[in-house]
Design an enzyme around this catalytic site. Structure first.
Site, PDB file in Angstrom:
ATOM      1  N   HIS A   6      -4.631  -5.269  -2.620  1.00 58.09           N
ATOM      2  CA  HIS A   6      -5.640  -4.179  -2.403  1.00 58.09           C
ATOM      3  C   HIS A   6      -7.134  -4.253  -2.945  1.00 58.09           C
ATOM      4  O   HIS A   6      -8.072  -3.361  -2.910  1.00 58.09           O
ATOM      5  CB  HIS A   6      -5.155  -2.855  -2.421  1.00 58.09           C
ATOM      6  N   ASP A  33       1.606  -6.821  -1.660  1.00 55.60           N
ATOM      7  CA  ASP A  33       0.229  -6.242  -2.404  1.00 55.60           C
ATOM      8  C   ASP A  33      -0.163  -7.377  -3.556  1.00 55.60           C
ATOM      9  O   ASP A  33      -0.410  -7.033  -4.553  1.00 55.60           O
ATOM     10  CB  ASP A  33       0.214  -5.086  -3.103  1.00 55.60           C
ATOM     11  N   SER A  41      -5.143  -1.913 -11.538  1.00 55.48           N
ATOM     12  CA  SER A  41      -4.299  -2.479 -10.469  1.00 55.48           C
ATOM     13  C   SER A  41      -4.531  -4.098 -10.499  1.00 55.48           C
ATOM     14  O   SER A  41      -5.731  -4.668 -10.499  1.00 55.48           O
ATOM     15  CB  SER A  41      -4.865  -2.002  -8.930  1.00 55.48           C
TER      16      SER A  41
END
Length: 360
Positions: A106, A136, A210
């Site tokens: 993402h 992911d 992230s």
């Protein structure tokens, strides 16, 4: 009005006397302080391999349905329907000195340009080797003039709840940041997909972290930070990371072929609670086949709705999620033995694993 830092300092001063007066003896307090870990050497060793990732994406504003076919459609296309660029940022780590960088899917998304920045200020335009939205994860490649600093994989299975971990990355765009905490739990399902098996940590993780690594105290990557639970959008002490034991084979598939192939049975499953499992003459929990996809590997093998799956190649199956993950890890074309209970009788069913269809 007092500054927030002043309030925190005052609170700390109030707590200090308890270390030596009326509570723990001073010697015991000193021993407790000495037992706390010092992450300075660990941070110095791993940070050179932790990268910041800047992405640029093209976004085009679509004409609203209510304006299509009206005189306003052309006006909208001329003034607002043009492509716009959006910026984003995340984290990653170098897994190979040749320039392979692991991050979250993402983070890169549909980026038109990805720039990887090292701790020493060096910047490289990156190419997306491959990505996997179900876990992911994404793999990037940069062309460097010399071998890059890298960090090794560790075993997430060897990490115990309560052990120290170190998160590193680019929170809120503040690159080169490390935070510490413990492994709070494992096997978390946060509803993001069929392969949820997250590590939970209280090491502060914020937007921008992230794709960054979660290290054990040996400096090995045991997780890839991917999500937080927070009412405010900032760290609330509950962060989630993809376990390295799940991530590493996915990254190796992306490295080898740019995409991930997963095994597939073609069944819908339901978990069986302990009391119901007992009535089915099987101790503990289990998995029952709720439906079989026509023409699927399961259908060709003769599996039926109502069959209870007990084991896969001799490995005990307790939950539907475990069965899905174990099958997905198998290469398409491999034949396995499913141990099932059918109308109370045990039987073995050979099944040739298929290839998971796209979008499932």
């Amino acid at each position: 009005m007092s500054h927030p830092i002043g309030r925190r300092a005052a609170a700390a001063l109030v707590l200090l006397p308890f270390a030596g007066c009326g509570g723990l003896p001073a010697a015991r307090a000193q021993r407790g302080a000495a037992a706390l870990p010092d992450f300075a050497d660990l941070a110095e060793r791993v940070l050179p391999a932790v990268v910041n990732i800047a992405v640029t994406s093209e976004q085009r504003t679509e004409v609203p349905p209510e304006l299509r076919g009206t005189p306003f459609e052309r006006f909208f296309r001329d003034r607002r329907g043009r492509s716009r660029q959006s910026q984003g940022a995340g984290s990653g780590f170098i897994m190979d000195p040749a320039g392979l960088v692991v991050t979250a899917n993402h983070v890169v998304g549909n980026a038109s340009r990805v720039v990887v920045s090292l701790q020493d200020g060096e910047e490289y335009v990156a190419r997306v080797v491959g990505s996997d939205d179900l876990t992911d994860l994404a793999l990037l490649r940069v062309e460097a003039r010399a071998p890059l600093p890298s960090v090794p994989w560790g075993s997430s299975a060897a990490l115990r709840v309560g052990q120290w971990v170190l998160a590193a990355g680019n929170p809120f765009g503040l690159g080169g940041t490390v935070t510490s905490g413990i492994l709070s739990a494992r096997g978390r399902d946060i509803g993001s997909g069929p392969y949820d098996d997250f590590l939970q940590t209280d090491a502060p993780i914020n937007p921008g972290n992230s794709g960054g690594p979660l290290f054990n105290t040996a400096g090995e990557v045991v997780g890839i930070n991917t999500a937080i639970f927070s009412p405010s959008g900032a760290s609330a002490g509950i962060g989630f990371a993809v376990p390295s034991d799940l991530a590493r084979p996915i990254i190796e598939q992306l490295r080898a072929g740019g995409r991930v192939e997963r095994g597939w049975l073609g069944v819908s499953l339901e978990d069986i609670e302990a009391d119901e499992a007992g009535r089915r003459r099987n101790a503990g929990r289990g998995v029952v086949v709720a439906g079989v996809v026509r023409g699927s590997p399961a259908a060709r093998a003769g599996l039926r709705p109502g069959d209870q799956v007990v084991a896969l190649d001799g490995q005990r199956i307790e939950t539907s999620r475990a069965l899905v993950r174990n099958v997905a890890a198998l290469p398409p074309g491999q034949t396995v033995q499913l141990s099932i209970l059918r109308e109370g009788r045990a039987t073995e069913v050979p099944v040739q694993i298929g290839r998971r269809p796209a979008g499932q």
